[in-house]
Design a protein around this motif. Structure first.
Motif, short mmCIF file in Angstrom:
data_model
loop_
_atom_site.label_atom_id
_atom_site.label_comp_id
_atom_site.label_asym_id
_atom_site.label_seq_id
_atom_site.Cartn_x
_atom_site.Cartn_y
_atom_site.Cartn_z
N ALA A 8 0.85 -1.20 0.00
CA ALA A 8 0.00 0.00 0.00
C ALA A 8 0.89 1.25 0.00
O ALA A 8 1.86 1.29 -0.75
N ALA A 9 0.60 2.24 0.83
CA ALA A 9 1.35 3.50 0.74
C ALA A 9 2.85 3.32 1.04
O ALA A 9 3.68 4.09 0.55
N TYR A 10 3.19 2.28 1.83
CA TYR A 10 4.62 2.05 2.13
C TYR A 10 5.41 1.63 0.89
O TYR A 10 6.64 1.67 0.90
N THR A 11 4.69 1.21 -0.15
CA THR A 11 5.35 0.91 -1.43
C THR A 11 6.28 2.04 -1.83
O THR A 11 7.41 1.81 -2.28
N HIS A 12 5.75 3.26 -1.66
CA HIS A 12 6.40 4.45 -2.23
C HIS A 12 7.37 5.13 -1.27
O HIS A 12 7.95 6.15 -1.62
N THR A 13 7.51 4.57 -0.06
CA THR A 13 8.36 5.24 0.94
C THR A 13 9.33 4.31 1.64
O THR A 13 10.33 4.79 2.19
N SER A 14 9.02 3.01 1.67
CA SER A 14 9.71 2.17 2.65
C SER A 14 10.92 1.41 2.11
O SER A 14 10.78 0.36 1.46
N ILE A 15 12.08 1.91 2.45
CA ILE A 15 13.31 1.18 2.14
C ILE A 15 13.45 0.01 3.12
O ILE A 15 14.04 -1.02 2.80
N ALA A 16 12.85 0.13 4.30
CA ALA A 16 12.90 -0.97 5.29
C ALA A 16 12.19 -2.21 4.74
O ALA A 16 12.67 -3.34 4.93
N ILE A 17 11.07 -2.02 4.08
CA ILE A 17 10.36 -3.17 3.49
C ILE A 17 11.16 -3.74 2.32
O ILE A 17 11.30 -4.96 2.19
N LEU A 18 11.73 -2.87 1.50
CA LEU A 18 12.62 -3.34 0.42
C LEU A 18 13.76 -4.18 1.00
O LEU A 18 14.05 -5.29 0.53
N ASP A 19 14.41 -3.66 2.03
CA ASP A 19 15.55 -4.37 2.63
C ASP A 19 15.13 -5.71 3.23
O ASP A 19 15.87 -6.70 3.14
N ALA A 20 13.94 -5.76 3.84
CA ALA A 20 13.46 -7.02 4.44
C ALA A 20 13.22 -8.06 3.34
O ALA A 20 13.59 -9.23 3.49
#
Ligand code: DQA
Length: 150
Positions: free
Chosen positions: A75-87
């Protein structure tokens, strides 16, 4: 085979939030749809939703050793979250990105997808069907990895 579905913030508000963009189906409808599609494909599924970035990061970490693949709509974290990318990079499981709406045709701030950089497949703007397509793609990815000659 087990494929985890991870949904981000405000997706629990489906049916109420901006129905012109996200449709009238509720989050419960979406979960039912995903369970039915998973059953048809013969895959086990667990569906998780959180409004908190850290909980999503923790859930991705927990997938290691428990899930064979991940389908994620951050959702909105798609566009902001490097933490989710890193995980996602850390667990290195096959992953597919899903967005109900066609983010490519929306605001400029939705044009970057960090999580998508760690996903091998992207199902964007297909509504609920994106989850079915993502489940199928991840099932194929896991099967190909299992059966391809070393
Ligand atoms: C979304 C698209 C995102 O930009 C938005 O913040 C969402 C939902 C989608 O499924 O279309 O919350 O991921």
């Amino acid at each position: 085979m087990t494929i985890w579905i991870i949904n981000g913030p405000n997706l629990n508000m489906l049916g109420i939030r901006e129905p012109g963009i996200y449709g009238k189906g509720t989050y419960e409808d979406l979960c039912r749809y995903i369970r039915d599609e998973a059953e048809k494909l013969g895959v086990e599924t667990e569906i998780f939703q959180s409004n908190h970035e850290g909980e999503i990061v923790t859930k991705i970490q927990e997938a290691l050793g428990r899930a064979d693949a991940i389908v994620i709509n951050p959702a909105a974290y798609t566009h902001t979250s490097i933490a989710i990318l890193d995980a996602l990079k850390a667990v290195n499981l096959p992953a597919a990105e899903v967005h109900l709406s066609d983010v490519t045709k929306r605001e400029s701030f939705r044009q970057i997808s960090y999580a998508g950089m760690a996903c091998r497949e992207h199902f964007i703007g297909l509504g609920f069907e994106g989850y079915a397509r993502a489940l199928k793609a991840m099932k194929n990815a896991v099967e190909n990895a299992l059966f391809s000659p070393k």
